[in-house]
Design a protein around this motif. Structure first.
Motif, PDB file in Angstrom:
ATOM      1  N   ALA A  13       0.861  -1.403  -0.252  1.00  0.00           N
ATOM      2  CA  ALA A  13       0.039   0.074   0.288  1.00  0.00           C
ATOM      3  C   ALA A  13       1.021   1.425   0.216  1.00  0.00           C
ATOM      4  O   ALA A  13       0.072   2.705  -0.572  1.00  0.00           O
ATOM      5  CB  ALA A  13      -0.506  -0.287   0.950  1.00  0.00           C
ATOM      6  N   LEU A  14       1.832   1.532   0.837  1.00  0.00           N
ATOM      7  CA  LEU A  14       2.976   1.866   0.258  1.00  0.00           C
ATOM      8  C   LEU A  14       3.541   3.126  -1.119  1.00  0.00           C
ATOM      9  O   LEU A  14       3.570   4.594  -1.351  1.00  0.00           O
ATOM     10  CB  LEU A  14       5.011   1.398   1.214  1.00  0.00           C
ATOM     11  N   TRP A  15       2.934   1.865  -1.961  1.00  0.00           N
ATOM     12  CA  TRP A  15       3.231   2.885  -3.398  1.00  0.00           C
ATOM     13  C   TRP A  15       1.745   3.303  -4.036  1.00  0.00           C
ATOM     14  O   TRP A  15       1.270   3.936  -5.312  1.00  0.00           O
ATOM     15  CB  TRP A  15       3.529   1.512  -4.348  1.00  0.00           C
ATOM     16  N   THR A  16       1.025   3.367  -3.276  1.00  0.00           N
ATOM     17  CA  THR A  16      -0.420   4.668  -3.195  1.00  0.00           C
ATOM     18  C   THR A  16      -0.401   6.291  -2.814  1.00  0.00           C
ATOM     19  O   THR A  16      -1.356   6.730  -3.559  1.00  0.00           O
ATOM     20  CB  THR A  16      -1.620   3.297  -2.881  1.00  0.00           C
ATOM     21  N   ARG A  72     -14.175   1.690  21.701  1.00  0.00           N
ATOM     22  CA  ARG A  72     -15.471   1.863  21.539  1.00  0.00           C
ATOM     23  C   ARG A  72     -15.399   3.128  21.673  1.00  0.00           C
ATOM     24  O   ARG A  72     -16.277   4.439  20.535  1.00  0.00           O
ATOM     25  CB  ARG A  72     -16.146   2.180  23.328  1.00  0.00           C
ATOM     26  N   ARG A  73     -13.914   3.881  21.467  1.00  0.00           N
ATOM     27  CA  ARG A  73     -13.637   5.116  21.815  1.00  0.00           C
ATOM     28  C   ARG A  73     -12.992   5.660  20.404  1.00  0.00           C
ATOM     29  O   ARG A  73     -13.401   6.362  19.434  1.00  0.00           O
ATOM     30  CB  ARG A  73     -12.439   5.670  22.739  1.00  0.00           C
ATOM     31  N   ARG A  74     -12.345   4.943  19.952  1.00  0.00           N
ATOM     32  CA  ARG A  74     -11.664   4.714  18.501  1.00  0.00           C
ATOM     33  C   ARG A  74     -12.743   4.807  17.573  1.00  0.00           C
ATOM     34  O   ARG A  74     -13.897   4.641  17.489  1.00  0.00           O
ATOM     35  CB  ARG A  74     -11.458   3.446  18.137  1.00  0.00           C
ATOM     36  N   ARG A  75     -12.712   6.290  16.398  1.00  0.00           N
ATOM     37  CA  ARG A  75     -13.147   6.481  15.417  1.00  0.00           C
ATOM     38  C   ARG A  75     -12.632   6.531  14.143  1.00  0.00           C
ATOM     39  O   ARG A  75     -12.136   5.650  14.092  1.00  0.00           O
ATOM     40  CB  ARG A  75     -13.317   8.107  15.485  1.00  0.00           C
ATOM     41  N   GLY A  76     -13.994   6.860  12.996  1.00  0.00           N
ATOM     42  CA  GLY A  76     -13.520   6.243  11.410  1.00  0.00           C
ATOM     43  C   GLY A  76     -12.233   7.047  11.412  1.00  0.00           C
ATOM     44  O   GLY A  76     -12.440   6.529   9.874  1.00  0.00           O
ATOM     45  N   GLY A  77     -11.679   7.666  11.881  1.00  0.00           N
ATOM     46  CA  GLY A  77     -10.980   8.737  10.821  1.00  0.00           C
ATOM     47  C   GLY A  77      -9.816   8.215  11.659  1.00  0.00           C
ATOM     48  O   GLY A  77      -9.137   7.496  12.271  1.00  0.00           O
ATOM     49  N   ALA A  78      -8.561   8.799  10.601  1.00  0.00           N
ATOM     50  CA  ALA A  78      -7.088   8.861  11.065  1.00  0.00           C
ATOM     51  C   ALA A  78      -6.257   9.100  12.256  1.00  0.00           C
ATOM     52  O   ALA A  78      -5.593   8.118  12.449  1.00  0.00           O
ATOM     53  CB  ALA A  78      -6.102   9.579   9.626  1.00  0.00           C
ATOM     54  N   LEU A  79      -7.329  10.009  12.778  1.00  0.00           N
ATOM     55  CA  LEU A  79      -6.876  10.753  13.934  1.00  0.00           C
ATOM     56  C   LEU A  79      -7.476   9.781  15.278  1.00  0.00           C
ATOM     57  O   LEU A  79      -8.883   9.923  15.401  1.00  0.00           O
ATOM     58  CB  LEU A  79      -6.896  11.782  13.536  1.00  0.00           C
ATOM     59  N   LYS A 117      -5.400  -6.771  11.904  1.00  0.00           N
ATOM     60  CA  LYS A 117      -4.658  -6.124  10.607  1.00  0.00           C
ATOM     61  C   LYS A 117      -4.092  -4.852  10.752  1.00  0.00           C
ATOM     62  O   LYS A 117      -5.049  -4.148  11.404  1.00  0.00           O
ATOM     63  CB  LYS A 117      -5.850  -6.956   9.557  1.00  0.00           C
ATOM     64  N   CYS A 118      -3.451  -4.711  10.432  1.00  0.00           N
ATOM     65  CA  CYS A 118      -2.926  -3.081   9.672  1.00  0.00           C
ATOM     66  C   CYS A 118      -2.287  -2.376   8.648  1.00  0.00           C
ATOM     67  O   CYS A 118      -1.629  -3.430   8.352  1.00  0.00           O
ATOM     68  CB  CYS A 118      -2.502  -2.599  11.121  1.00  0.00           C
ATOM     69  N   ILE A 119      -2.690  -1.856   8.424  1.00  0.00           N
ATOM     70  CA  ILE A 119      -1.390  -1.173   6.940  1.00  0.00           C
ATOM     71  C   ILE A 119       0.125  -1.343   7.191  1.00  0.00           C
ATOM     72  O   ILE A 119       0.649  -0.040   8.178  1.00  0.00           O
ATOM     73  CB  ILE A 119      -1.636   0.232   6.644  1.00  0.00           C
ATOM     74  N   PHE A 125       5.636   3.989  10.573  1.00  0.00           N
ATOM     75  CA  PHE A 125       5.736   5.606  10.119  1.00  0.00           C
ATOM     76  C   PHE A 125       5.270   6.479  11.956  1.00  0.00           C
ATOM     77  O   PHE A 125       6.151   6.988  12.397  1.00  0.00           O
ATOM     78  CB  PHE A 125       4.980   6.005   9.219  1.00  0.00           C
ATOM     79  N   SER A 126       4.079   5.376  12.629  1.00  0.00           N
ATOM     80  CA  SER A 126       3.743   5.554  14.062  1.00  0.00           C
ATOM     81  C   SER A 126       4.707   5.136  14.991  1.00  0.00           C
ATOM     82  O   SER A 126       5.271   5.984  15.835  1.00  0.00           O
ATOM     83  CB  SER A 126       1.840   4.741  14.113  1.00  0.00           C
ATOM     84  N   THR A 127       5.599   4.283  14.705  1.00  0.00           N
ATOM     85  CA  THR A 127       6.914   3.861  15.133  1.00  0.00           C
ATOM     86  C   THR A 127       7.841   4.927  14.967  1.00  0.00           C
ATOM     87  O   THR A 127       8.298   4.818  16.280  1.00  0.00           O
ATOM     88  CB  THR A 127       6.891   2.896  15.440  1.00  0.00           C
ATOM     89  N   ALA A 128       8.320   5.369  14.300  1.00  0.00           N
ATOM     90  CA  ALA A 128       9.025   6.216  13.679  1.00  0.00           C
ATOM     91  C   ALA A 128       8.970   7.556  14.370  1.00  0.00           C
ATOM     92  O   ALA A 128       9.550   8.327  15.002  1.00  0.00           O
ATOM     93  CB  ALA A 128       9.410   6.420  12.435  1.00  0.00           C
ATOM     94  N   VAL A 129       7.579   7.988  14.438  1.00  0.00           N
ATOM     95  CA  VAL A 129       7.101   9.507  15.049  1.00  0.00           C
ATOM     96  C   VAL A 129       8.047   8.809  16.231  1.00  0.00           C
ATOM     97  O   VAL A 129       7.616  10.266  17.383  1.00  0.00           O
ATOM     98  CB  VAL A 129       5.552   9.470  14.378  1.00  0.00           C
TER      99      VAL A 129
END
Length: 441
Positions: A13-16, A72-79, A117-119, A125-129
């Motif tokens: 998915a990185l290449w997308t 329950r708290r996790r939202r549909g967005g990326a954040l 499952k995760c991308i 990237f999140s770990t690097a941040v």
């Protein structure tokens, strides 16, 4: 075997990603790797390993204990914001950089195992941040300690500065990534709203207290577990309150929430002697959409119209779903001329929007014909104080004006002021409609 490996790599998915997004992801990953190599090459002692184990163990217990709450708290967005950074902040403040990175890698690896499952590139990237944020926190903390001389007050200030550096690095890098990866993201989508910033502040404060307690004894890290579990539930309570005020189909405010906000605005308008307008908006022939295309398409069309309306008004305007296919908007500090211009702009925006493409993109239904799948709206406008002195009065007159717009052929804007000047005997005085009544319009 080699050919299969190449095909697998090409399917990442990185290449997308767009070129700017790919550049940011690769740059952050390489910077984190470089910082990690530098940190481990400078390790002189493993004396803090007990603190590593205590922070990691208490963090994992807290994460597992709050798992249902966070799901329950996790939202549909990326954040998504939670209190997990507190342990990484504490590690950055009291450990060598290499040991703090170990805490990050252990926590992030556990999250990867439990997440299913995760991308992959997003996890990397999140770990690097997190690694770079730990480095920024450690550097700021040490620099502040040198400047303040290491006294009690200096320790507090340096820890606060380190926590702020961690949160700033995390927010800026993740926000920039979201804005590049998800086109059209708003500032709130990228860096969060006021509630998200409060979560960050709570995590930073807890991280400082956790670091101070762990300096006394690593076992103090486990005292933070009940605190975090209680705090996570408090965050959930706030989210549930927000959800109770939000219409699930359109993400707009419910009518009772809209009414409370509008009544507050009306009181302010009376005090400041300013005008205020109310728009009542109805989607024309919406029942035909459900009958012809099905209710799933109808729901997506309703969502699309809500998105168009919300994006075309000011931040201080208040929009809500009145019921069925009707929306209501309160416009503070708006006279009749401005309200008319706004209403016509909203009408034009809906009529000109590619609703077929918007709905097909969500439903994966290419059969929606853009030439036939078009919607229009009829809008009634009422203005305080000329058309009424209460919210109910304004709604009633806006509703009558909206019916006049429908009677005139739909895709129209009609003003309550015009109806007052030219009363129409064929239209009886109607009680204020309820959302249940509007389902059958």
């Amino acid at each position: 075997m080699v050919a299969q490996s190449r095909r697998a790599v090409r399917s990442w998915a990185l290449w997308t990603l767009s070129v700017p997004a790919l550049g940011l992801v690769v740059l952050v990953d390489l910077a984190a790797i470089a910082y990690g190599f530098g940190a481990f090459s400078g390790v002189l002692s493993w004396r803090g390993i007990a603190v590593v184990l205590a922070l990691t163990g208490s963090a994992l217990i807290s994460v597992e204990g709050a798992r249902r709450v966070e799901s329950r708290r996790r939202r549909g967005g990326a954040l998504h914001k939670d209190l997990a950074p507190a342990w990484m902040i504490a590690a950055a403040l009291i450990l060598q950089p290499a040991l703090a990175i170990i805490v990050v890698l252990l926590l992030r690896s556990w999250w990867r195992i439990r997440a299913g499952k995760c991308i992959p590139y997003r996890w990397v990237f999140s770990t690097a941040v997190c690694v770079l944020a730990v480095g920024a926190a450690h550097a700021v903390h040490k620099s502040a300690m040198d400047l303040t001389g290491g006294g009690d007050l200096g320790l507090v200030l340096s820890m606060a500065g380190g926590a702020l550096a961690y949160l700033a690095t995390d927010t800026l890098l993740c926000g920039l990534a979201i804005s590049l990866i998800v086109p059209g993201s708003s500032r709130q989508d990228a860096i969060g709203d006021k509630d998200d910033l409060c979560v960050d502040a709570t995590a930073g404060t807890l991280g400082c207290l956790l670091a101070a307690a762990t300096l006394v004894s690593p076992w103090f890290a486990f005292i933070a577990i009940p605190i975090t579990l209680t705090a996570q539930r408090a965050l959930l309570l706030g989210q549930l309150e927000t959800e109770a005020q939000t219409d699930p189909k359109t993400s707009l405010g419910r009518i009772d929430w809209w009414r409370r906000r509008t009544e507050e605005m009306l009181r302010a308008s009376r005090t400041q002697r300013e005008s205020m307008a109310v728009l009542l908006i109805d989607i024309d022939h919406f029942k035909q959409v459900n009958d012809r295309h099905g209710h799933l398409v109808g729901d997506e069309a309703l969502r699309a119209v809500a998105t168009i309306l919300r994006s075309a008004i000011r931040t201080k305007d208040v929009i809500g779903r009145f019921g069925g296919e009707e929306f209501v908007i309160a416009l503070p500090d708006t006279d009749l001329d401005d309200a008319t211009v706004t209403a016509d702009r909203l009408r034009t925006a809906v009529a000109a929007s590619p609703l077929a493409a918007m709905c097909a993109g969500v439903l994966d239904d290419p059969d929606l014909d853009p030439d036939t799948f078009r919607l229009t709206v009829s809008i009634g406008v009422a203005v305080y104080p000329a058309d009424g002195s209460t919210v109910d009065d304004l709604l009633l007159r806006a509703d009558r004006a909206m019916y006049a717009a429908k009677a005139a052929g739909r895709d129209r804007v009609r003003l309550a002021a015009d109806l007052n000047r030219h009363p129409q005997p064929a239209t009886p005085a109607l009680p204020r409609p309820t959302p249940a009544d509007l389902q059958h319009r």
